[in-house]
Design a protein around this motif. Structure first.
Motif, PDB file in Angstrom:
ATOM      1  N   PRO A  46      44.075  42.554  28.500  1.00 13.28           N
ATOM      2  CA  PRO A  46      43.250  41.366  28.238  1.00 13.28           C
ATOM      3  C   PRO A  46      42.810  40.613  29.486  1.00 13.28           C
ATOM      4  N   GLU A  47      43.607  40.703  30.561  1.00 12.35           N
ATOM      5  CA  GLU A  47      43.238  40.007  31.789  1.00 12.35           C
ATOM      6  C   GLU A  47      41.976  40.588  32.433  1.00 12.35           C
ATOM      7  N   LEU A  48      41.580  41.802  32.023  1.00  9.57           N
ATOM      8  CA  LEU A  48      40.328  42.401  32.481  1.00  9.57           C
ATOM      9  C   LEU A  48      39.176  42.083  31.545  1.00  9.57           C
ATOM     10  N   LEU A  49      39.474  41.899  30.275  1.00 12.60           N
ATOM     11  CA  LEU A  49      38.430  41.720  29.266  1.00 12.60           C
ATOM     12  C   LEU A  49      37.585  40.475  29.535  1.00 12.60           C
ATOM     13  N   ALA A 230      41.331  40.601  38.956  1.00 12.26           N
ATOM     14  CA  ALA A 230      42.008  41.312  37.863  1.00 12.26           C
ATOM     15  C   ALA A 230      42.034  42.813  38.110  1.00 12.26           C
ATOM     16  N   ALA A 231      40.914  43.377  38.572  1.00 11.24           N
ATOM     17  CA  ALA A 231      40.839  44.825  38.771  1.00 11.24           C
ATOM     18  C   ALA A 231      41.724  45.273  39.930  1.00 11.24           C
ATOM     19  N   ARG A 232      41.776  44.489  40.988  1.00 12.54           N
ATOM     20  CA  ARG A 232      42.581  44.893  42.156  1.00 12.54           C
ATOM     21  C   ARG A 232      44.073  44.902  41.847  1.00 12.54           C
ATOM     22  N   ALA A 233      44.485  44.219  40.783  1.00 11.79           N
ATOM     23  CA  ALA A 233      45.899  44.245  40.395  1.00 11.79           C
ATOM     24  C   ALA A 233      46.354  45.660  40.066  1.00 11.79           C
ATOM     25  N   GLY A 312      39.996  51.711  40.159  1.00 16.30           N
ATOM     26  CA  GLY A 312      39.078  52.662  40.779  1.00 16.30           C
ATOM     27  C   GLY A 312      37.628  52.264  40.599  1.00 16.30           C
ATOM     28  N   ALA A 313      37.294  51.803  39.390  1.00 15.21           N
ATOM     29  CA  ALA A 313      35.913  51.386  39.121  1.00 15.21           C
ATOM     30  C   ALA A 313      35.501  50.251  40.041  1.00 15.21           C
ATOM     31  N   PHE A 314      36.386  49.262  40.190  1.00 14.06           N
ATOM     32  CA  PHE A 314      36.003  48.119  41.023  1.00 14.06           C
ATOM     33  C   PHE A 314      36.029  48.476  42.502  1.00 14.06           C
ATOM     34  N   ALA A 315      36.807  49.471  42.893  1.00 19.81           N
ATOM     35  CA  ALA A 315      36.771  49.906  44.287  1.00 19.81           C
ATOM     36  C   ALA A 315      35.364  50.368  44.659  1.00 19.81           C
TER      37      ALA A 315
END
Length: 335
Positions: A46-49, A230-233, A312-315
């Motif tokens: 949920p922290e990504l949503l 959130a994504a880098r977590a 990976g996507a946010f990288a």
């Protein structure tokens, strides 16, 4: 029963409470689609949503500029990333803007009849290449936060969709039929043709920070910052050697799609986590059941897998964004 989800089983949207339920309610009101799988698939984490929705809402939906123009840019991004699900979705959404002839030209893989539309589509296509010269913009400089935010949002969403959803926008591939595309678009037209209040998604975020310079003074900035945090977590799911491998590969990436043999990718038996993260960044449509099975252990829940894919996507998004040059005209508009 068939499901659009691959590799995970997200919680039923009907059971959503709290922040997740708030996000679904806003998506329904402002996007016009109840619980779309593009966002439901993120509900395992949920922290990504919330930030993924916020970035799309504040740029594509509530940001300044033509919705048709931003849909064309998003379609260009989706074509560049080879995401058929999102290509079909943006074609339907072009119908929703009232651009029926344009939508069908693009569905037939034809160039837009309008030079302005062609420039917007080409601009979206070009954004996959880090450091590509994206100027002069095919839109006014003051609309750059919305257009850049839209492009970066879909560089993230394309990768999530390609990794974790099937390619079919509608059951049985019904989106292949012109009448279905048109009817689906018309059903969304009332929602798509209005512009909701900017900033309404920001209360869904937790202290996101102002965001990058290109979005200064815009709600797009905090939304982008929140999604990045959130994504880098997901980096916590990889060891130091895995992270170094991912960083090196992304540093040298020039926007090309990997070869069919995935030359240079780590072997799934040796570094399955790094392999999944790199595939999510560069070729998420190449993620297989075997890749996921090689990485998953009893402690790796769907929450973990979504986070690793999002990392990976946010990288890749971060590599593209960090190569952006801010035009002088935009710097002059900063508060």
């Amino acid at each position: 029963m068939s499901t659009p989800f691959r590799h995970t089983q997200p919680p039923s949207p009907k059971s959503a409470t709290g922040r997740v339920a708030e996000v679904y309610e806003q998506i329904s009101a402002d996007f016009g689609i109840d619980r779309p799988p593009t966002f439901v698939v993120l509900s395992s984490a949920p922290e990504l949503l919330a930030p993924a929705w916020a970035l799309m809402r504040e740029s594509l939906i509530a940001g300044p500029g033509s919705r048709t123009g931003k849909e064309l840019a998003a379609l260009g991004v989706s074509l560049a990333n080879r995401c058929p699900f999102c290509v079909d979705a943006h074609t339907v959404l072009l119908h929703a803007t009232g651009e029926h002839a344009l939508a069908e030209q693009l569905a037939r893989d034809e160039d837009p009849a309008s030079a302005e539309h062609e420039r917007l589509l080409d601009w979206g296509l070009a954004t996959r290449v880090p450091g590509a010269d994206l100027r002069p913009y095919p839109f006014p400089d003051e609309q750059a936060p919305a257009y850049l935010g839209t492009a970066l949002a879909f560089h993230f969403i394309n990768r999530i969709v390609s990794a974790l959803l099937t390619e079919q926008l509608l059951p049985g591939g019904l989106q292949r039929f012109r009448a279905v595309r048109s009817i689906a678009g018309r059903a969304l037209s009332r929602t798509v043709r209005r512009t909701p209040e900017p900033g309404a998604a920001l209360p869904l975020l937790d202290d996101p920070g102002p965001g990058p310079d290109w979005a200064a003074g815009s709600p797009v900035g905090p939304a982008y910052a929140a999604l990045g945090a959130a994504a880098r977590a997901g980096a916590g799911l990889l060891d130091a050697d895995d992270l170094a491998l991912v960083h090196t590969a992304l540093r040298d990436w020039d926007g090309e799609h990997p070869s069919a043999v995935l030359r240079g990718f780590p072997r799934r038996q040796e570094r399955p986590g790094a392999r999944l993260a790199l595939l999510a960044a560069l070729a998420p449509y190449r993620i297989t059941d075997e890749d996921v099975a090689a990485w998953r252990r009893p402690e790796h829940s769907d929450h973990c897998l979504v986070h690793l894919v999002a990392y990976g996507a946010f990288a890749a998004v971060d590599r593209i964004e960090s190569a952006l040059a801010l035009p002088a005209a935009l710097r002059e508009h900063q508060p």
